[in-house]
Design a protein around this motif. Sequence first.
Motif, PDB file in Angstrom:
ATOM      1  N   ARG A   3      54.349  -8.696  54.645  1.00 30.50           N
ATOM      2  CA  ARG A   3      55.021  -7.404  54.738  1.00 30.50           C
ATOM      3  C   ARG A   3      54.251  -6.414  55.603  1.00 30.50           C
ATOM      4  NH1 ARG A   3      58.342  -5.109  50.692  1.00 30.50           N
ATOM      5  NH2 ARG A   3      56.849  -3.369  50.628  1.00 30.50           N
ATOM      6  N   SER A   4      52.933  -6.371  55.468  1.00 28.29           N
ATOM      7  CA  SER A   4      52.096  -5.417  56.217  1.00 28.29           C
ATOM      8  C   SER A   4      50.886  -6.151  56.767  1.00 28.29           C
ATOM      9  CB  SER A   4      51.655  -4.258  55.309  1.00 28.29           C
ATOM     10  OG  SER A   4      52.767  -3.623  54.715  1.00 28.29           O
ATOM     11  N   TRP A  31      53.348   2.394  52.544  1.00 28.95           N
ATOM     12  CA  TRP A  31      52.864   1.627  53.689  1.00 28.95           C
ATOM     13  C   TRP A  31      52.921   0.114  53.446  1.00 28.95           C
ATOM     14  CZ3 TRP A  31      47.689   4.774  54.236  1.00 28.95           C
ATOM     15  CH2 TRP A  31      48.008   6.093  54.554  1.00 28.95           C
ATOM     16  N   LEU A  32      53.038  -0.271  52.194  1.00 28.77           N
ATOM     17  CA  LEU A  32      52.968  -1.693  51.859  1.00 28.77           C
ATOM     18  C   LEU A  32      54.360  -2.312  51.781  1.00 28.77           C
ATOM     19  CD1 LEU A  32      50.187  -1.518  49.117  1.00 28.77           C
ATOM     20  CD2 LEU A  32      49.937  -1.879  51.564  1.00 28.77           C
ATOM     21  N   TYR A  61      54.676  -3.692  44.978  1.00 33.44           N
ATOM     22  CA  TYR A  61      53.979  -3.117  46.130  1.00 33.44           C
ATOM     23  C   TYR A  61      54.452  -1.686  46.397  1.00 33.44           C
ATOM     24  CZ  TYR A  61      51.518  -7.312  47.672  1.00 33.44           C
ATOM     25  OH  TYR A  61      50.654  -8.371  47.757  1.00 33.44           O
ATOM     26  N   GLY A  65      52.479  -9.922  50.385  1.00 30.20           N
ATOM     27  CA  GLY A  65      52.023  -8.617  50.840  1.00 30.20           C
ATOM     28  C   GLY A  65      51.495  -8.650  52.260  1.00 30.20           C
ATOM     29  N   TRP A  80      46.700  -5.402  55.797  1.00 25.24           N
ATOM     30  CA  TRP A  80      46.036  -6.354  54.915  1.00 25.24           C
ATOM     31  C   TRP A  80      44.992  -7.197  55.640  1.00 25.24           C
ATOM     32  CZ3 TRP A  80      45.771  -5.395  50.184  1.00 25.24           C
ATOM     33  CH2 TRP A  80      46.822  -4.830  49.479  1.00 25.24           C
ATOM     34  N   ILE A 139      45.951  -2.746  42.967  1.00 25.48           N
ATOM     35  CA  ILE A 139      47.099  -3.464  43.534  1.00 25.48           C
ATOM     36  C   ILE A 139      47.406  -4.729  42.740  1.00 25.48           C
ATOM     37  CG2 ILE A 139      47.896  -4.726  45.570  1.00 25.48           C
ATOM     38  CD1 ILE A 139      46.332  -2.700  47.250  1.00 25.48           C
TER      39      ILE A 139
END
Length: 336
Positions: free
Chosen positions: A221-222, A335-336, A326, A218, A226, A195
Amino acid sequence: MPSALDTKSQDFDAKSILSMQELDPSPVDDSPSTPDLDSLENGEYFPQTVEDKPSRTCGFPTPKLGLRAHRWDALLSGIQKYSTYPPTAFFILHFANTSLIPLITRSVPASEPYLLLTRPVYQAPGLEHLVLTVPILAHIASGIALRNIRGSRRARLYGAETRAQRNLLSFWPKVSVQAKTGYLVAPLVGLHAVINRVTPYMVEGGSSGVGLGYVAHGIARSPVFWNIFYLVFVTASVWHFIGGWATWMGWRVTTARKERGSKGSLEGYLGYPENQDRVKRQHKMWWVVNGVAAVGAALWLAGALGIVGRGGEGSGWEAQGWNEMYSHVPVIGDWL
């Protein structure tokens, strides 16, 4: 009438009795002459036999080529130990950049310059693989090879005859906490590298735009993915590092090996003061090692998730580039 032969025999017996000397009694050595099973399984007991002695030619020793089982054991143990030194230096720098400095500055933008200052130290061309990639791969490979060697030795010691019995004794039955955390950390390290290093290189040709803001973006976003990822990743990594260094220093807390006489022997049930002191030392080592690991993991998570994780999404062209990176992460990019 006695013969001449009988007379000589009596004289010899008399001289033998007179020549005998009275010796003082000496204590008998009660220490066992045979090794314990743990020493044999781990390859720590290898008596020198006639075969192990180098042959001599014209008075000079001639070494034998090739490595015996215990020599492979010693070589792989050295690789497994010393391959942790370079990643430990990176570990300390990364801990400071992603936890201590954000905790001091209380700001992601204010912490970015410190990360950029230390990045050339471990991301220089060629140096990154020398410090991280090669030592980590050597550490993992030597650990697996050691486990296979010791598992085969254990199967021979216990007389495993069938393939099922050999498989049962060969690899997994004696996996320690230290090994389990290592096997858990390995794929997480790989995902972290994909990543933060591989994907930016594929998308933008480098990772110059990857920093604490990229990580904060990141997480924003998720957040569920994370937060769970870094919670498991940081906790397992810190425990593996602290437990490993404790083992190198002689504090075997997270390994599968048990102290002799602690269980399964009469000595463990006797209330000798030395045995009680040893149990107290073991409890103290356990609390110290696990306490340091717990404090280190909590401190790292406080900086990584408490400060960087709350930095929020980026803005402008920078955020667009991060979204692009991402989305191109293999397998889990959607998913990210």
